[in-house]
Design a protein around this motif. Structure first.
Motif, mmCIF file in Angstrom:
data_model
loop_
_atom_site.group_PDB
_atom_site.id
_atom_site.type_symbol
_atom_site.label_atom_id
_atom_site.label_comp_id
_atom_site.label_asym_id
_atom_site.label_seq_id
_atom_site.Cartn_x
_atom_site.Cartn_y
_atom_site.Cartn_z
ATOM 1 N N LEU A 9 0.746 -1.332 0.024
ATOM 2 C CA LEU A 9 0.067 -0.103 -0.068
ATOM 3 C C LEU A 9 1.083 1.300 -0.100
ATOM 4 O O LEU A 9 0.438 2.334 -0.682
ATOM 5 C CB LEU A 9 -0.930 -0.029 1.143
ATOM 6 N N THR A 10 1.828 1.044 0.802
ATOM 7 C CA THR A 10 2.838 2.348 0.941
ATOM 8 C C THR A 10 4.127 2.459 0.034
ATOM 9 O O THR A 10 4.887 3.353 0.031
ATOM 10 C CB THR A 10 3.193 2.568 2.203
ATOM 11 N N ARG A 153 -15.087 6.698 -7.477
ATOM 12 C CA ARG A 153 -14.182 7.603 -7.416
ATOM 13 C C ARG A 153 -14.658 9.225 -7.195
ATOM 14 O O ARG A 153 -13.932 9.917 -6.624
ATOM 15 C CB ARG A 153 -13.247 7.783 -8.685
ATOM 16 N N CYS A 157 -13.265 8.627 -3.567
ATOM 17 C CA CYS A 157 -12.240 7.412 -2.995
ATOM 18 C C CYS A 157 -11.144 7.112 -4.158
ATOM 19 O O CYS A 157 -11.311 7.766 -5.287
ATOM 20 C CB CYS A 157 -13.317 6.351 -2.855
ATOM 21 N N CYS A 158 -10.324 6.321 -3.776
ATOM 22 C CA CYS A 158 -9.026 6.240 -4.665
ATOM 23 C C CYS A 158 -9.182 4.635 -5.118
ATOM 24 O O CYS A 158 -9.000 3.692 -4.444
ATOM 25 C CB CYS A 158 -7.763 6.272 -3.826
ATOM 26 N N TYR A 159 -9.181 4.515 -6.395
ATOM 27 C CA TYR A 159 -9.395 3.249 -6.946
ATOM 28 C C TYR A 159 -7.684 3.144 -7.760
ATOM 29 O O TYR A 159 -7.473 4.078 -8.588
ATOM 30 C CB TYR A 159 -10.104 3.045 -8.094
ATOM 31 N N GLN A 161 -4.686 1.678 -5.541
ATOM 32 C CA GLN A 161 -4.208 1.936 -4.304
ATOM 33 C C GLN A 161 -2.962 1.084 -4.282
ATOM 34 O O GLN A 161 -2.039 1.479 -3.425
ATOM 35 C CB GLN A 161 -4.756 1.706 -2.944
ATOM 36 N N LYS A 164 -0.457 1.579 -9.489
ATOM 37 C CA LYS A 164 -0.868 3.071 -10.317
ATOM 38 C C LYS A 164 -1.478 2.084 -11.560
ATOM 39 O O LYS A 164 -0.855 1.546 -12.115
ATOM 40 C CB LYS A 164 0.565 3.554 -10.733
ATOM 41 N N GLU A 246 -7.325 -4.938 -5.546
ATOM 42 C CA GLU A 246 -7.879 -3.636 -5.532
ATOM 43 C C GLU A 246 -9.337 -3.555 -5.451
ATOM 44 O O GLU A 246 -9.842 -2.610 -4.940
ATOM 45 C CB GLU A 246 -7.396 -3.032 -7.017
ATOM 46 N N ILE A 249 -10.437 -3.695 -1.977
ATOM 47 C CA ILE A 249 -10.286 -2.608 -1.388
ATOM 48 C C ILE A 249 -11.685 -1.883 -1.689
ATOM 49 O O ILE A 249 -12.329 -1.090 -0.825
ATOM 50 C CB ILE A 249 -9.111 -1.796 -1.578
ATOM 51 N N GLU A 253 -14.017 -0.502 1.278
ATOM 52 C CA GLU A 253 -14.013 0.827 1.585
ATOM 53 C C GLU A 253 -15.198 1.711 1.154
ATOM 54 O O GLU A 253 -15.751 2.536 1.945
ATOM 55 C CB GLU A 253 -12.779 1.641 1.285
ATOM 56 N N PRO A 259 -11.045 2.558 6.178
ATOM 57 C CA PRO A 259 -9.752 1.993 5.505
ATOM 58 C C PRO A 259 -9.955 0.618 5.878
ATOM 59 O O PRO A 259 -10.311 0.025 6.906
ATOM 60 C CB PRO A 259 -8.590 2.445 6.548
#
Ligand code: AMP
Ligand code: ZN
Length: 468
Positions: A9-10, A153, A157-159, A161, A164, A246, A249, A253, A259
């Motif tokens: 994730l990070t 989105r 929200c972010c699809y 994560q 990329k 993905e 998530i 979420e 999260p």
């Protein structure tokens, strides 16, 4: 010394810190097998990796709740059920049982919960209803329900994560008319698949008519039920990052507004003799194929554990022969230490030998370094044994050191050939339970062994298994 793990994730190595305010309980979900065939050696790499993560956490004192789902409804399964003229449960039950036998043969600790998708249809339906109510899912003309990435989105929200993603390339918003795509956008994915005659008897009623769940929603529904809306660790092979994880998530979420998972861990793939495994290339192995060739579960486990989990691993039969030799060295050394220790015992081991081993594993599971520590220790013990400089007390401490190593490696003591893998695995689990001071579990395992016709004895030299 804290455990550090690479978080997809990070995209960085992070110190592992559980969500539990007491910093004790850890929730861990690993995507389980799709039970349409025997699991192959690539699958096993991922499950042995998950076992290594669990054992490392348990060694550090965490109370891990390990959940692994069984995907027992999905396109390939339905096709085979049809071809075999059988029922879903009969078909998947056979491969599910084989999977858990193999898991034990590989020395993996059994997950605490093993939910089946087909046992969670109400939870899956409730989750889809929630997504529709939140405006991020819709029923299309074909009767199926899809997740709308655009709406998700649009809500901030972010699809994308874990990876990329180039969403423009995925042509969001474009309607694609084809048999397969009744959805509003190609990027959208099915939450609930409307019944088609090819599904045969594999169907459930829902607010959207007869049908069956999509694969991704199964994992969201089962992980949330078992571990809560937000949990610590989610694992799988690297191929699952997209779209499976993905989408997990997005669904989770999208439904909870919270999260989903703190740390995502992905294991790299396994190749065989440098190539992607495939039945047509003749380089496709199940565990059973290897056992039939005379190799053992612990040899396969050893080999799978020689490479770092984020590196592609090249599996070869030569490597497996090497595993046999390496294990032989360990067994010989431990055997001699046992003889010398006699009735002396020490569970603590030698901190000076254990510390570098643990330090290596705490560095994002640096397994090569951990094995180097083990083999340095074997060399040192062999030389002391050869020089007669070990007392029985020191030999007992050395055995304690080995038990510490092995509570993470899970290679086990060399068992007599006639002890079945399932019994040896139970005995190993009992050692772990005793180490964790879970005496209730240890007693329950003793009873389970008894019911299976085996008596377990704790002797100063370790455990002894006897047929009743
Ligand atoms: P499946 O039964 O196909 O759902 O896969 C079960 C697990 O095995 C998943 O976590 C996959 O990512 C993983 N997997 C599949 N193929 C390989 C491979 N060649 N190497 C490592 N892991 C794999
Ligand atoms: Zn999953």
């Amino acid at each position: 010394m804290a455990l550090k793990l690479f978080n997809t994730l990070t995209r960085s190595i992070q110190e592992f810190a559980p969500l539990d305010p007491q910093k004790k309980k850890v929730g861990m979900y690993c995507c389980g097998p799709t039970v349409y065939d025997f699991a192959h050696i690539g699958n096993w790499r991922t499950f042995v990796f998950a076992d290594l993560v669990r054992r490392t956490l348990e060694f550090s004192g965490y109370d891990v709740k390990h959940v692994m789902n069984i995907t027992d409804v999905e396109d390939k399964i339905i096709k085979r059920v049809r071809e075999n003229k059988t029922t879903l449960r009969e078909f998947t039950g056979r491969f599910e049982a084989a999977f858990f036998d193999d898991l034990k043969a590989l020395g993996c600790r059994e997950p605490h919960l093993k939910p089946r998708a087909t046992g969670h249809i109400p939870e899956i339906i409730a989750l889809v209803e929630k997504l529709i109510a939140r405006g991020v899912a819709y029923q299309a003309a074909d009767g199926s329900v899809y997740f709308s990435i655009e709406k998700y989105r649009g809500g901030g929200c972010c699809y994308g994560q874990l990876l990329k993603l180039n969403l423009d390339e995925m042509r969001a918003g474009e309607r694609v008319a084809s048999d397969e795509y009744e959805k509003e956008s190609v990027a959208d994915f099915a939450l609930w698949k409307a019944y088609v005659p090819a599904d045969g008897e594999v169907t459930w009623g829902s607010p959207w008519g007869q049908g069956r769940p999509g694969w991704h929603i199964e994992c969201s529904a089962m992980s949330i039920k078992a571990l809560g809306e937000t949990f610590d660790l989610h694992l799988g092979g690297e191929d699952l990052k997209f779209p499976h994880h993905e989408d997990e998530i997005a669904q989770s979420e999208g439904a909870t507004g919270r999260p989903f998972v703190k740390h995502w861990l992905h294991g790299a793939h396994l190749l065989v003799e440098g190539k992607k495994m495939s039945k047509s290339l003749g380089n496709y192995f199940t565990l059973r194929d290897l056992l039939a060739q005379g190799f053992t579960g612990r040899e396969v486990r050893f080999l799978l554990l020689t490479a770092h989990y984020r590196e592609t691993f090249n599996f070869t039969l030569d490597g497996l022969h090497g595993a046999k030799t390496a294990l032989g060295r360990i067994d010989e050394c431990v055997g001699k230490l046992r003889e010398l220790a006699g009735s002396q015992t020490s569970f603590a081991g030698d901190p000076a030998s254990i510390a570098p081993f643990v330090k290596a594993l705490n560095e994002d599971l640096n397994i090569s370094e951990a094995w180097a520590c083990v083999f340095d220790w074997v060399r040192e013990m062999n030389s002391r044994l050869a020089q007669n400089t070990l007392t029985p007390e020191r030999a007992a401490i050395a055995l304690g050191t080995w038990e510490n190593f092995d509570s993470i490696l899970g290679i086990g003591v060399k068992t007599e050939a006639e002890v079945p893998a399932e019994i040896a695995a139970l005995a190993d689990e009992r050692i772990a339970a005793k180490k964790a001071k879970d005496f209730k579990r240890a007693d329950a395992i003793r009873e389970e062994l008894k019911a299976k016709g085996w008596a377990i004895e704790d002797t100063p030299k370790g455990i002894k298994l006897k047929k009743i």
